[in-house]
Write a protein that holds these residues in place. Structure first.
Motif, mmCIF file in Angstrom:
data_model
loop_
_atom_site.group_PDB
_atom_site.id
_atom_site.type_symbol
_atom_site.label_atom_id
_atom_site.label_comp_id
_atom_site.label_asym_id
_atom_site.label_seq_id
_atom_site.Cartn_x
_atom_site.Cartn_y
_atom_site.Cartn_z
ATOM 1 N N ASP A 1 -57.204 -82.941 -21.744
ATOM 2 C CA ASP A 1 -57.315 -84.279 -21.165
ATOM 3 C C ASP A 1 -57.623 -85.307 -22.256
ATOM 4 O O ASP A 1 -57.024 -86.387 -22.303
ATOM 5 C CB ASP A 1 -58.429 -84.248 -20.104
ATOM 6 C CG ASP A 1 -58.488 -85.514 -19.290
ATOM 7 O OD1 ASP A 1 -59.052 -86.507 -19.797
ATOM 8 O OD2 ASP A 1 -57.980 -85.538 -18.159
ATOM 9 N N ALA A 2 -58.525 -84.933 -23.166
ATOM 10 C CA ALA A 2 -58.882 -85.836 -24.269
ATOM 11 C C ALA A 2 -57.708 -86.028 -25.220
ATOM 12 O O ALA A 2 -57.515 -87.111 -25.784
ATOM 13 C CB ALA A 2 -60.084 -85.289 -25.027
ATOM 14 N N LYS A 3 -56.896 -84.998 -25.394
ATOM 15 C CA LYS A 3 -55.731 -85.117 -26.286
ATOM 16 C C LYS A 3 -54.755 -86.135 -25.723
ATOM 17 O O LYS A 3 -54.280 -87.022 -26.429
ATOM 18 C CB LYS A 3 -55.043 -83.751 -26.440
ATOM 19 C CG LYS A 3 -53.772 -83.763 -27.286
ATOM 20 C CD LYS A 3 -54.115 -83.686 -28.755
ATOM 21 C CE LYS A 3 -52.959 -83.851 -29.721
ATOM 22 N NZ LYS A 3 -51.763 -83.102 -29.488
ATOM 23 N N LEU A 4 -54.460 -86.023 -24.430
ATOM 24 C CA LEU A 4 -53.457 -86.914 -23.850
ATOM 25 C C LEU A 4 -53.943 -88.355 -23.783
ATOM 26 O O LEU A 4 -53.141 -89.283 -23.825
ATOM 27 C CB LEU A 4 -53.046 -86.415 -22.463
ATOM 28 C CG LEU A 4 -52.002 -85.298 -22.514
ATOM 29 C CD1 LEU A 4 -51.620 -84.846 -21.132
ATOM 30 C CD2 LEU A 4 -50.762 -85.738 -23.255
ATOM 31 N N ASP A 5 -55.240 -88.566 -23.640
ATOM 32 C CA ASP A 5 -55.753 -89.939 -23.588
ATOM 33 C C ASP A 5 -56.354 -90.388 -24.925
ATOM 34 O O ASP A 5 -56.963 -91.455 -24.994
ATOM 35 C CB ASP A 5 -56.808 -90.067 -22.466
ATOM 36 C CG ASP A 5 -56.170 -90.065 -21.082
ATOM 37 O OD1 ASP A 5 -54.932 -90.162 -21.005
ATOM 38 O OD2 ASP A 5 -56.896 -89.960 -20.078
ATOM 39 N N SER A 6 -56.188 -89.580 -25.971
ATOM 40 C CA SER A 6 -56.669 -89.919 -27.332
ATOM 41 C C SER A 6 -58.158 -90.249 -27.351
ATOM 42 O O SER A 6 -58.571 -91.322 -27.801
ATOM 43 C CB SER A 6 -55.863 -91.092 -27.912
ATOM 44 O OG SER A 6 -54.499 -90.812 -27.922
ATOM 45 N N ILE A 7 -58.969 -89.322 -26.861
ATOM 46 C CA ILE A 7 -60.417 -89.528 -26.796
ATOM 47 C C ILE A 7 -61.099 -88.668 -27.868
ATOM 48 O O ILE A 7 -60.839 -87.461 -27.949
ATOM 49 C CB ILE A 7 -60.962 -89.142 -25.394
ATOM 50 C CG1 ILE A 7 -60.215 -89.889 -24.294
ATOM 51 C CG2 ILE A 7 -62.472 -89.387 -25.309
ATOM 52 C CD1 ILE A 7 -60.302 -91.397 -24.358
ATOM 53 N N PRO A 8 -61.981 -89.267 -28.677
ATOM 54 C CA PRO A 8 -62.621 -88.498 -29.757
ATOM 55 C C PRO A 8 -63.782 -87.636 -29.264
ATOM 56 O O PRO A 8 -64.896 -88.130 -29.093
ATOM 57 C CB PRO A 8 -63.120 -89.594 -30.714
ATOM 58 C CG PRO A 8 -63.388 -90.778 -29.832
ATOM 59 C CD PRO A 8 -62.400 -90.689 -28.697
ATOM 60 N N ILE A 9 -63.528 -86.378 -28.992
ATOM 61 C CA ILE A 9 -64.616 -85.453 -28.650
ATOM 62 C C ILE A 9 -64.540 -84.250 -29.591
ATOM 63 O O ILE A 9 -63.463 -83.911 -30.088
ATOM 64 C CB ILE A 9 -64.580 -84.977 -27.176
ATOM 65 C CG1 ILE A 9 -63.226 -84.367 -26.812
ATOM 66 C CG2 ILE A 9 -64.946 -86.107 -26.225
ATOM 67 C CD1 ILE A 9 -63.215 -83.676 -25.451
ATOM 68 N N ILE A 10 -65.703 -83.650 -29.812
ATOM 69 C CA ILE A 10 -65.774 -82.492 -30.693
ATOM 70 C C ILE A 10 -66.408 -81.349 -29.918
ATOM 71 O O ILE A 10 -67.527 -81.464 -29.419
ATOM 72 C CB ILE A 10 -66.580 -82.825 -31.963
ATOM 73 C CG1 ILE A 10 -65.826 -83.888 -32.779
ATOM 74 C CG2 ILE A 10 -66.815 -81.561 -32.799
ATOM 75 C CD1 ILE A 10 -66.636 -84.506 -33.888
ATOM 76 N N CYS A 11 -65.655 -80.264 -29.784
ATOM 77 C CA CYS A 11 -66.126 -79.097 -29.045
ATOM 78 C C CYS A 11 -66.511 -78.029 -30.061
ATOM 79 O O CYS A 11 -65.683 -77.625 -30.884
ATOM 80 C CB CYS A 11 -65.001 -78.593 -28.137
ATOM 81 S SG CYS A 11 -65.398 -77.051 -27.317
ATOM 82 N N ILE A 12 -67.763 -77.601 -30.023
ATOM 83 C CA ILE A 12 -68.208 -76.548 -30.935
ATOM 84 C C ILE A 12 -68.445 -75.286 -30.113
ATOM 85 O O ILE A 12 -69.295 -75.258 -29.219
ATOM 86 C CB ILE A 12 -69.478 -76.970 -31.702
ATOM 87 C CG1 ILE A 12 -69.193 -78.265 -32.493
ATOM 88 C CG2 ILE A 12 -69.928 -75.847 -32.643
ATOM 89 C CD1 ILE A 12 -70.371 -78.788 -33.299
ATOM 90 N N THR A 13 -67.642 -74.270 -30.399
ATOM 91 C CA THR A 13 -67.714 -73.032 -29.619
ATOM 92 C C THR A 13 -68.304 -71.916 -30.462
ATOM 93 O O THR A 13 -68.099 -71.859 -31.682
ATOM 94 C CB THR A 13 -66.310 -72.594 -29.154
ATOM 95 O OG1 THR A 13 -65.423 -72.616 -30.275
ATOM 96 C CG2 THR A 13 -65.768 -73.510 -28.081
ATOM 97 N N GLY A 14 -69.030 -71.020 -29.813
ATOM 98 C CA GLY A 14 -69.455 -69.789 -30.456
ATOM 99 C C GLY A 14 -68.278 -68.826 -30.478
ATOM 100 O O GLY A 14 -67.367 -68.925 -29.657
ATOM 101 N N GLN A 15 -68.290 -67.923 -31.444
ATOM 102 C CA GLN A 15 -67.238 -66.909 -31.530
ATOM 103 C C GLN A 15 -67.915 -65.585 -31.894
ATOM 104 O O GLN A 15 -69.035 -65.585 -32.433
ATOM 105 C CB GLN A 15 -66.204 -67.321 -32.590
ATOM 106 C CG GLN A 15 -65.026 -66.383 -32.769
ATOM 107 C CD GLN A 15 -64.269 -66.104 -31.478
ATOM 108 O OE1 GLN A 15 -64.696 -65.257 -30.665
ATOM 109 N NE2 GLN A 15 -63.168 -66.793 -31.265
#
Lengths: 91, 558
Positions: free
Chosen positions: B87-101
């Motif tokens: 959703d953020a990609k299509l609306d060009s919204i700057p969010i940063i998702c930090i995931t554990g791996q």
């Protein structure tokens, strides 16, 4: 057979770069006919050659590749490139 | 200094100015959570679903314009974030998702809660990282911020294996925070050419989108409209760039535009498209969109030029920088003839708002709420009929007032985005128009709203159906309503009460206006329930694939 074009890319050399580039083609249902890739600059970068069929979407593809963070340079060889001719010996 | 990877991440986020992080802990990101807990300077918002955390981050980023951060664990935590990231990609919204791996050595072994987060997120991010050592974090975290908010903004994913979070490194100094890079150098000739085309135009229209808001250029775009007397049509993402009551504002164009707006577009000879990407819901059938117009396209992303429509002239760069140079080159005009023609089209084809005076009608509730909450309010929506109605009639005053899922059209966006908006702007009223279909897609975040005590006012417009689906079945599928009506009527008041949220049911109200006013004035979160008829379509409507001139409904004398 439609006209084939070679695209030459200078990219960062790390796992995932190839996925980023090929993903751009996959999600537009645009087949990549040939791929060659070798490390350059002591392995910090790679050069990738893509062989693709000429298509009206090619301009958009070049711009999209240029936009990728790991891509430093995109060159189009509309007349082809000998790299795939030489590789053909192995097939 | 000696820090673990997790401590480095948290400290770098703090140095980036991050004050709030939404997320959910799990096995693979517990070191990160431990470091966050020890830090004590960043507020954590524990959500009930990782998608909710993503949309809270979006709400914060859309209101502030600055990148916002959210956390998820590996595996299902990461896959649950994907919709909010796309959703953020299509609306060009700057969010940063930090995931554990899972730890580096276990990657590729089908370890517990292992999923290829990097691979999954490639097509839906601006860029993504798989961190392979704690040292890399010094470069990756600031880079992620720079990438998210520079150029055309977008989401970034940083996947951090658990052992990288736990690895301790020695270092001398913290890196500088990542910042928004200056836009590319402008080409003076491009701007001069654009100015000359605009000055020679007889019937120009400005076509303004989200890029104008992202670049902080709404004021200059309005100045451009006023100086050149150029009427302005807005995309769904561009609402608020020009105030709705401004004489040059044509409102939203496209699938659910007022009839006159789409008809005016047919007439224009020069279309000045700024920060837009010619979305199909805006253009209708592309070949017949602004058929007689030369297109001047101004955007920071060259990929958008000639992607959908061939441009006559393009100007590449930051819209803010471009407008500063363009504005002095624009001749002052009055264009009385063109504006008169538009006024006549508007008079004959106005926006018809059914039952606007009835505060419990689908449009009436939107207008009455707008009147009661005033100009300061931030307006969030979910996706569906309520969203299109709000887009059509809400009296927008300024940019970043309107938070809606435009490109991806994600049902479930509204409630968490409203929570994020309230966290980013705690002193402003935040309202959220939702539907009974949409709210159920992230209703668990009512618990988060309650816990955080954010004063969001949810106006649930309930037709017990998937209204836009039903509307399409009505118009284009022979009224064969299938899978679009809910057979069970959910008691949303009881549900909200179960979450501990205040409620207001306009269904049983003797004085809906007074009750609505009282509900909107309450502190804390509240759910306001407004039942409406299923058989009230959103008009006008352009059928999918048809030109915008072929609108159904919304005629003046029907």
């Amino acid at each position: 057979m439609s006209k084939q074009i070679v695209i030459e890319l200078s990219v960062n050399n790390h796992p995932g770069v190839m996925s980023h580039i090929c993903g751009l083609f996959v999600r537009r249902v645009y087949n990549v006919e040939g791929i060659a890739c070798m490390p350059v600059n002591d392995g910090s970068r790679s050069r990738i050659w893509l062989l693709v069929n000429a298509d009206e979407r090619l301009d958009q593809m070049v711009k999209q590749m240029d936009k990728l963070q790991d891509v430093h340079d995109v060159k189009r060889h509309d007349g082809g490139h000998e790299v795939f001719g030489k590789m053909a010996d192995f097939f | 200094m000696k820090c673990s990877g997790a401590e480095i991440i948290i400290k770098l986020l703090e140095r980036q100015g991050i004050k709030v992080i939404a997320g959910i802990p799990g096995g693979a990101n517990l070191p990160l959570y431990d470091a966050l807990g020890q830090n004590g300077k960043i507020r954590h918002v524990l959500t009930r679903h990782e998608q909710g955390a993503g949309f809270i981050a979006q709400g914060m980023a859309r209101v502030s314009g600055d990148p916002a951060v959210f956390f998820a664990t590996s595996g299902p935590g990461a896959t649950n974030t994907l919709t909010a990231i796309a959703d953020a990609k299509l609306d060009s919204i700057p969010i940063i998702c930090i995931t554990g791996q899972v730890p580096l050595g276990m990657i590729g072994t089908d370890a517990f809660q292992e999923v290829d987060t990097y691979g999954l997120s490639i097509p839906i991010t601006k860029h993504n990282f798989l961190v392979r050592s704690a040292e890399e974090l010094f470069e990756i975290i600031p880079n992620a911020f720079g990438i998210a908010c520079s150029g055309r903004p977008g989401p970034v994913v940083i996947d951090v294996p658990k052992d990288v979070q736990m690895a301790v490194v020695e270092f001398d100094a913290w890196p500088e925070p990542g910042v928004r890079e200056a836009g590319p150098e402008l080409i003076a000739g491009e701007i001069k050419r654009a100015a000359s085309i605009i000055n020679k135009a007889e019937k120009p229209i400005l076509f303004l989108g989200g890029g104008v808001i992202q670049s902080g250029s709404a004021e200059d775009a309005l100045a451009l409209a006023e100086k050149g007397a150029i009427p302005s049509a807005l995309t769904l993402m561009g609402l608020g760039v020009v105030p709705s009551d401004h004489p040059l504002c044509l409102g939203m164009l496209g699938m659910h535009a007022a009839r006159y707006t789409n008809l005016v577009m047919e007439e224009c000879d020069v279309l000045i498209a700024i920060g837009v990407r010619f979305d199909d819901r805006a253009t209708g059938q592309v070949a017949k969109f602004c058929p007689s117009a030369k297109i001047v396209h101004i955007d920071i992303d060259p990929c958008e030029f000639d992607k959908i429509k061939t441009t006559y002239a393009s100007v590449m760069g930051d819209v803010f920088d471009i407008l500063k140079v363009l504005l002095p080159l624009i001749e002052k005009k009055d264009r009385s003839e063109w504006l008169c023609e538009i006024a006549a089209l508007k008079k004959d084809n106005p926006m018809i708002i059914p039952a606007v005076g009835d505060p419990v009608s689908p449009y009436g509730i939107i207008m009455k709420t707008a009147e009661l909450v005033g100009n300061e309010a931030i307006v969030c929506t979910d996706v569906g009929q309520h969203q299109m109605r709000a887009a059509q009639v809400y009296p927008f005053k300024y940019p970043r007032q309107w938070l809606t899922s435009g490109g991806l059209g994600t049902m479930g966006f509204g409630v968490p985005a409203a929570i994020g908006a309230a966290l980013a702007a705690p002193d402003r009223p935040v309202i959220c128009f939702s539907g009974d279909g949409s709210i159920m897609m992230n209703i668990q975040e009512l618990a988060t709203a309650m816990e955080q005590n954010v004063g969001i006012k949810i106006i649930l417009i309930n037709n017990n159906a998937l209204g836009l689906v039903r509307q399409q079945q009505d118009l284009f599928y022979g009224k064969r309503y299938y899978a679009s009506n809910y057979s069970h009527h959910v008691d949303f008041i009881k549900i909200a009460e179960g979450f501990g949220i205040n409620t207001c049911d306009l269904a049983t109200s003797d004085d809906p206006v007074a009750d609505l006013a009282a509900a909107l004035a309450e502190p804390g979160p509240i759910l306001i329930h407004v039942p409406v008829n299923q058989d009230e379509p959103v008009y006008p409507m352009v059928p999918m694939g048809a030109p915008n001139s072929e609108m159904i409904g919304g005629e003046k004398n029907v």
